[in-house]
Enzyme design. Structure first.
Site, PDB file in Angstrom:
ATOM      1  N   HIS A  58       0.756  -1.220   0.068  1.00  0.00           N
ATOM      2  CA  HIS A  58       0.035  -0.023   0.210  1.00  0.00           C
ATOM      3  C   HIS A  58       0.909   1.268   0.114  1.00  0.00           C
ATOM      4  O   HIS A  58       1.419   1.794   1.120  1.00  0.00           O
ATOM      5  CB  HIS A  58      -0.937  -0.234   1.201  1.00  0.00           C
ATOM      6  N   GLN A 139      -8.522  11.136  -0.374  1.00  0.00           N
ATOM      7  CA  GLN A 139      -9.320  10.706  -1.588  1.00  0.00           C
ATOM      8  C   GLN A 139     -10.185  11.843  -2.082  1.00  0.00           C
ATOM      9  O   GLN A 139     -10.790  12.791  -1.359  1.00  0.00           O
ATOM     10  CB  GLN A 139     -10.272   9.534  -1.443  1.00  0.00           C
ATOM     11  N   HIS A 192     -11.471   3.343   4.855  1.00  0.00           N
ATOM     12  CA  HIS A 192     -12.344   4.725   4.451  1.00  0.00           C
ATOM     13  C   HIS A 192     -13.664   4.520   4.861  1.00  0.00           C
ATOM     14  O   HIS A 192     -14.685   4.546   3.950  1.00  0.00           O
ATOM     15  CB  HIS A 192     -12.182   5.397   3.244  1.00  0.00           C
ATOM     16  N   ASN A 216      -6.588   4.775  10.800  1.00  0.00           N
ATOM     17  CA  ASN A 216      -6.798   5.833  10.296  1.00  0.00           C
ATOM     18  C   ASN A 216      -7.866   5.617   9.149  1.00  0.00           C
ATOM     19  O   ASN A 216      -8.309   4.451   8.439  1.00  0.00           O
ATOM     20  CB  ASN A 216      -5.393   6.013   9.070  1.00  0.00           C
ATOM     21  N   ARG A 224     -18.191   0.877  24.401  1.00  0.00           N
ATOM     22  CA  ARG A 224     -19.651   0.479  23.925  1.00  0.00           C
ATOM     23  C   ARG A 224     -19.701   0.332  22.380  1.00  0.00           C
ATOM     24  O   ARG A 224     -20.909  -0.401  21.823  1.00  0.00           O
ATOM     25  CB  ARG A 224     -20.389   1.696  24.553  1.00  0.00           C
ATOM     26  N   ASP A 271       2.413   3.687   2.773  1.00  0.00           N
ATOM     27  CA  ASP A 271       1.268   4.765   1.996  1.00  0.00           C
ATOM     28  C   ASP A 271       1.967   6.159   1.463  1.00  0.00           C
ATOM     29  O   ASP A 271       1.338   7.055   1.642  1.00  0.00           O
ATOM     30  CB  ASP A 271       0.204   5.049   3.169  1.00  0.00           C
ATOM     31  N   LEU A 304      -4.186  14.642   6.695  1.00  0.00           N
ATOM     32  CA  LEU A 304      -2.942  13.663   6.116  1.00  0.00           C
ATOM     33  C   LEU A 304      -3.202  13.261   5.020  1.00  0.00           C
ATOM     34  O   LEU A 304      -4.367  12.702   4.563  1.00  0.00           O
ATOM     35  CB  LEU A 304      -2.689  12.605   7.313  1.00  0.00           C
ATOM     36  N   ALA A 305      -2.232  13.521   4.135  1.00  0.00           N
ATOM     37  CA  ALA A 305      -2.227  13.056   2.586  1.00  0.00           C
ATOM     38  C   ALA A 305      -1.287  11.973   2.492  1.00  0.00           C
ATOM     39  O   ALA A 305      -0.274  12.317   1.716  1.00  0.00           O
ATOM     40  CB  ALA A 305      -2.300  14.243   1.825  1.00  0.00           C
TER      41      ALA A 305
END
Length: 377
Positions: A58, A139, A192, A216, A224, A271, A304-305
């Site tokens: 990834h 994205q 995501h 992330n 709970r 990433d 964060l990108a």
């Protein structure tokens, strides 16, 4: 080739021994013969750790190039840079784009053939467009869509079967049915997502087998509302990606992940985006502007990108800063990703018969030498 005197990883730990390479693969050392003698090329690994070539399942790009550039030149630049950093097998990720754009990207990847100094392109990770607008991350929300089996099969045909991972939000309309139909064809990773525990557990029951960048872009653990992390923990066949770059996740949470899942169910990923290996500045990811300062890449809204820390540096950080045992970190960056994408019969190990991909790390865990398919880079 002979790699002598190194502290060699055997899948569980390290032992000082020699490795022998013949015709690009590891072979048994001849009985009674010192591997330090003869005219064969010798690499001295004394005082160093010898580990399998790293496998990143990834990441998006590096050194100014991105998989989604959709060109062979970009793939060459990426694969060459990754190889020099000890990442010898790569499964780069797409971004959220329309089908025609994705088809062009994956078809170019399918046609790519690595040069002698390039990492092997062993798969494609489709990160989007089947994700949740509620956890969009970096994205592009304009191209998010519900999971579509017919579209996925068209893309896989364009990719000539190279798509190994498909990321999706299981709460999306039709996602659970998609998983049921596609789980036997590709590895499905929850990503995501705003899914709660019950939805995630059902996705795993139907065949999803991975969590994309654990913690992330997903609900966190709550006593709970346990969410997808607890659901993944309870399914022994599920692996979890982890970005150990010192930015995305606190060291305590990295330690907790390895304790919860065990070192055979964690996959270290980088990433990285195109700015990895370059200086601070302004770049792009998936058509959106990204600013890089130090080891942090962000969108204009502060999100964060991706990362600018490659997998070799992630492994070093996991050990040196998060306190993960070296053997566990190596498993998570070699054997585990190989098993996840179906290449464990040829990569991720230093055993006889495997491709001769290896990384020699110095005492500070820096990359000292890379052996790529039996050749010293």
């Amino acid at each position: 080739m002979r790699i002598i005197g190194g502290n060699v990883f055997d899948g569980d730990g390290f032992a000082v021994r020699d490795l022998v390479v013949d015709q690009g693969r590891f072979v048994e050392a001849p009985a009674g013969v010192s591997t330090g003698e003869g005219a064969v090329e010798t690499v001295d690994a004394a005082g160093c750790s010898v580990i399998p070539g790293l496998i990143d399942v990834h990441f998006h790009g590096c050194c100014g190039a991105d998989l989604c550039d959709g060109t062979d030149e970009a793939l060459t630049a990426i694969a060459r840079h990754e190889a020099r950093r000890g990442i010898t097998s790569i499964c780069p990720a797409t971004m959220t784009y329309p089908e025609d754009t994705l088809a062009r990207i994956v078809s170019v990847a399918a046609a790519h053939r690595p040069a002698a100094d390039e990492a092997r392109l062993v798969g494609i990770n489709m990160e989007g467009p089947f994700i949740s607008p509620g956890k969009i991350g970096a994205q592009n929300p304009a191209y998010v869509q519900v999971p579509d089996v017919d579209m996925m099969r068209r893309l896989q045909e364009a990719a000539r079967g190279l798509v190994k991972l498909v990321d999706l939000a299981p709460e999306s309309q039709g996602a659970l049915d998609f998983i049921g139909q596609m789980a036997g064809e590709v590895r499905i990773s929850l990503a995501h997502t705003t899914a709660g525990y019950d939805c995630a557990a059902e996705a795993f029951a139907r065949g999803a087998r991975q969590l994309t960048h654990l913690y992330n872009a997903m609900p966190g653990l709550h006593h709970r509302e346990p969410g997808p992390i607890a659901a993944a923990f309870e399914h022994d066949e599920v692996t979890a990606e982890l970005i150990a770059d010192g930015v995305h996740i606190h060291p305590a949470m990295v330690r907790m992940a390895f304790t919860l899942f065990g070192d055979d169910r964690i996959i270290l990923v980088s990433d990285t985006m195109r700015a990895a290996g370059l200086e601070d500045g302004d770049y792009d990811l998936g058509g959106q502007n990204v600013t890089v300062r130090g080891n942090t890449a962000t969108l204009a809204n502060g999100a964060l990108a991706g990362s600018v820390t490659d997998l070799a540096s992630c492994l070093k950080w996991a050990v040196a800063e998060a306190g993960i045992p070296l053997a566990s970190a190596v498993k998570a960056a070699t054997e585990n990703p190989a098993r996840a994408i179906g290449i464990a019969d040829e990569a991720g190990s230093l055993a006889p018969g495997y491709l001769a991909d290896a990384v020699i790390l110095d005492q500070d865990l820096n990359v000292k030498h890379v052996i790529l398919r039996g050749a010293l880079l």
